[in-house]
Write an enzyme that holds these catalytic residues in place. Structure first.
Site, PDB file in Angstrom:
ATOM      1  N   CYS A  51       0.920  -1.065   0.037  1.00 15.84           N
ATOM      2  CA  CYS A  51       0.050   0.194   0.133  1.00 15.84           C
ATOM      3  C   CYS A  51       1.038   1.209   0.053  1.00 15.84           C
ATOM      4  O   CYS A  51       1.733   1.376   0.920  1.00 15.84           O
ATOM      5  CB  CYS A  51      -0.871  -0.020   1.357  1.00 15.84           C
ATOM      6  SG  CYS A  51      -1.667   1.792   1.451  1.00 15.84           S
ATOM      7  N   ASP A  58      -0.337  -5.857   0.143  1.00 13.76           N
ATOM      8  CA  ASP A  58      -1.623  -6.194  -0.363  1.00 13.76           C
ATOM      9  C   ASP A  58      -1.280  -7.432  -1.471  1.00 13.76           C
ATOM     10  O   ASP A  58      -0.192  -7.688  -1.832  1.00 13.76           O
ATOM     11  CB  ASP A  58      -1.860  -4.906  -1.315  1.00 13.76           C
ATOM     12  CG  ASP A  58      -2.355  -3.763  -0.625  1.00 13.76           C
ATOM     13  OD1 ASP A  58      -3.078  -3.922   0.252  1.00 13.76           O
ATOM     14  OD2 ASP A  58      -1.963  -2.658  -1.309  1.00 13.76           O
ATOM     15  N   VAL A  73       6.513 -13.366 -24.033  1.00 16.46           N
ATOM     16  CA  VAL A  73       7.341 -12.741 -22.931  1.00 16.46           C
ATOM     17  C   VAL A  73       8.053 -14.006 -22.353  1.00 16.46           C
ATOM     18  O   VAL A  73       7.443 -15.167 -22.141  1.00 16.46           O
ATOM     19  CB  VAL A  73       6.367 -11.929 -21.764  1.00 16.46           C
ATOM     20  CG1 VAL A  73       5.432 -13.009 -21.415  1.00 16.46           C
ATOM     21  CG2 VAL A  73       7.324 -11.477 -21.030  1.00 16.46           C
ATOM     22  N   GLU A  74       9.487 -13.827 -21.853  1.00 17.59           N
ATOM     23  CA  GLU A  74      10.057 -15.056 -21.398  1.00 17.59           C
ATOM     24  C   GLU A  74       9.612 -15.270 -19.922  1.00 17.59           C
ATOM     25  O   GLU A  74       9.528 -14.097 -19.338  1.00 17.59           O
ATOM     26  CB  GLU A  74      11.473 -14.787 -21.550  1.00 17.59           C
ATOM     27  CG  GLU A  74      12.467 -15.859 -21.014  1.00 17.59           C
ATOM     28  CD  GLU A  74      12.586 -15.986 -19.637  1.00 17.59           C
ATOM     29  OE1 GLU A  74      12.291 -17.167 -19.269  1.00 17.59           O
ATOM     30  OE2 GLU A  74      12.969 -15.161 -19.004  1.00 17.59           O
ATOM     31  N   SER A  75       9.315 -16.436 -19.544  1.00 12.37           N
ATOM     32  CA  SER A  75       8.613 -16.453 -18.294  1.00 12.37           C
ATOM     33  C   SER A  75       9.392 -16.209 -17.074  1.00 12.37           C
ATOM     34  O   SER A  75       9.011 -15.790 -16.016  1.00 12.37           O
ATOM     35  CB  SER A  75       7.964 -17.836 -18.102  1.00 12.37           C
ATOM     36  OG  SER A  75       8.979 -18.944 -18.237  1.00 12.37           O
ATOM     37  N   HIS A  92      -3.651  -0.532  -6.009  1.00 10.25           N
ATOM     38  CA  HIS A  92      -4.261  -1.958  -6.901  1.00 10.25           C
ATOM     39  C   HIS A  92      -4.503  -1.670  -8.290  1.00 10.25           C
ATOM     40  O   HIS A  92      -3.943  -2.355  -9.232  1.00 10.25           O
ATOM     41  CB  HIS A  92      -5.433  -2.475  -6.277  1.00 10.25           C
ATOM     42  CG  HIS A  92      -5.432  -2.864  -4.775  1.00 10.25           C
ATOM     43  ND1 HIS A  92      -6.594  -2.872  -4.134  1.00 10.25           N
ATOM     44  CD2 HIS A  92      -4.387  -3.200  -4.162  1.00 10.25           C
ATOM     45  CE1 HIS A  92      -6.266  -3.237  -2.887  1.00 10.25           C
ATOM     46  NE2 HIS A  92      -4.949  -3.351  -2.840  1.00 10.25           N
ATOM     47  N   GLU A  93      -5.192  -0.529  -8.525  1.00 11.28           N
ATOM     48  CA  GLU A  93      -5.438  -0.162 -10.094  1.00 11.28           C
ATOM     49  C   GLU A  93      -4.160  -0.022 -10.715  1.00 11.28           C
ATOM     50  O   GLU A  93      -4.081  -0.343 -11.913  1.00 11.28           O
ATOM     51  CB  GLU A  93      -6.324   0.968 -10.064  1.00 11.28           C
ATOM     52  CG  GLU A  93      -7.685   0.755  -9.295  1.00 11.28           C
ATOM     53  CD  GLU A  93      -7.739   1.085  -7.945  1.00 11.28           C
ATOM     54  OE1 GLU A  93      -8.992   1.118  -7.584  1.00 11.28           O
ATOM     55  OE2 GLU A  93      -6.853   1.054  -7.231  1.00 11.28           O
TER      56      GLU A  93
END
Length: 153
Positions: A51, A58, A73-75, A92-93
């Protein structure tokens, strides 16, 4: 055979980046061929960030679906990027949309959606959804599999 010489993280000991901005998302070539696009899903059921006001942790369940065009995307780099949020303070957003935008910038997919299912703090769960546009025609998009928060229900 895919040329992996440009990858700096896969197969190497790499410290977790100090921030999402410092994290590097690496890609590998993808040949999508003809027909409906493939959909790739990444699920991060134990995502954490901080937060920005209280510094308290969070937690979220993040689901990312994307239709790659010429790059995946390489993991491992994605894992390091996601882990870099552990010490990052953001709402969060902002976290959810930042993740989506970074993957789009790195891979330039045909389409991407991300769902951030944030666990309650202060009694309110927050779910954040972002996508780049309409899903590609003919793509198989399974349900995200994340049930709505029900509390004691």
């Amino acid at each position: 055979m895919i040329d992996t010489k440009t990858l700096t993280q896969l197969g190497a000991h790499v410290e977790t980046p100090q921030s999402p901005e410092a994290a590097v998302l690496e890609t590998v070539p993808f040949s999508r061929g003809d027909g409906p696009p493939a959909i790739v899903r990444f699920t991060c059921p134990e995502f954490t960030s901080l937060c920005p006001v209280t510094g308290q942790p969070d937690f979220a369940h993040i689901v990312i679906d994307y239709a790659p065009d010429a790059a995946l995307v390489e993991s491992k780099s994605l894992k390091l990027f996601m882990t870099s949020f552990r010490n990052h303070g953001a709402f969060h957003e902002d976290c959810t949309v930042m993740i989506g935008r970074r993957i789009v910038a790195a891979t330039k997919p045909l389409w991407l959606r991300i769902g951030g299912y944030w666990y309650p703090r202060g009694g309110i769960p927050i779910d954040v959804f972002w996508q780049t546009g309409a899903p590609p025609e003919g793509a198989w998009l399974p349900d995200t599999g994340v049930a709505p928060y029900r509390g004691r229900g």
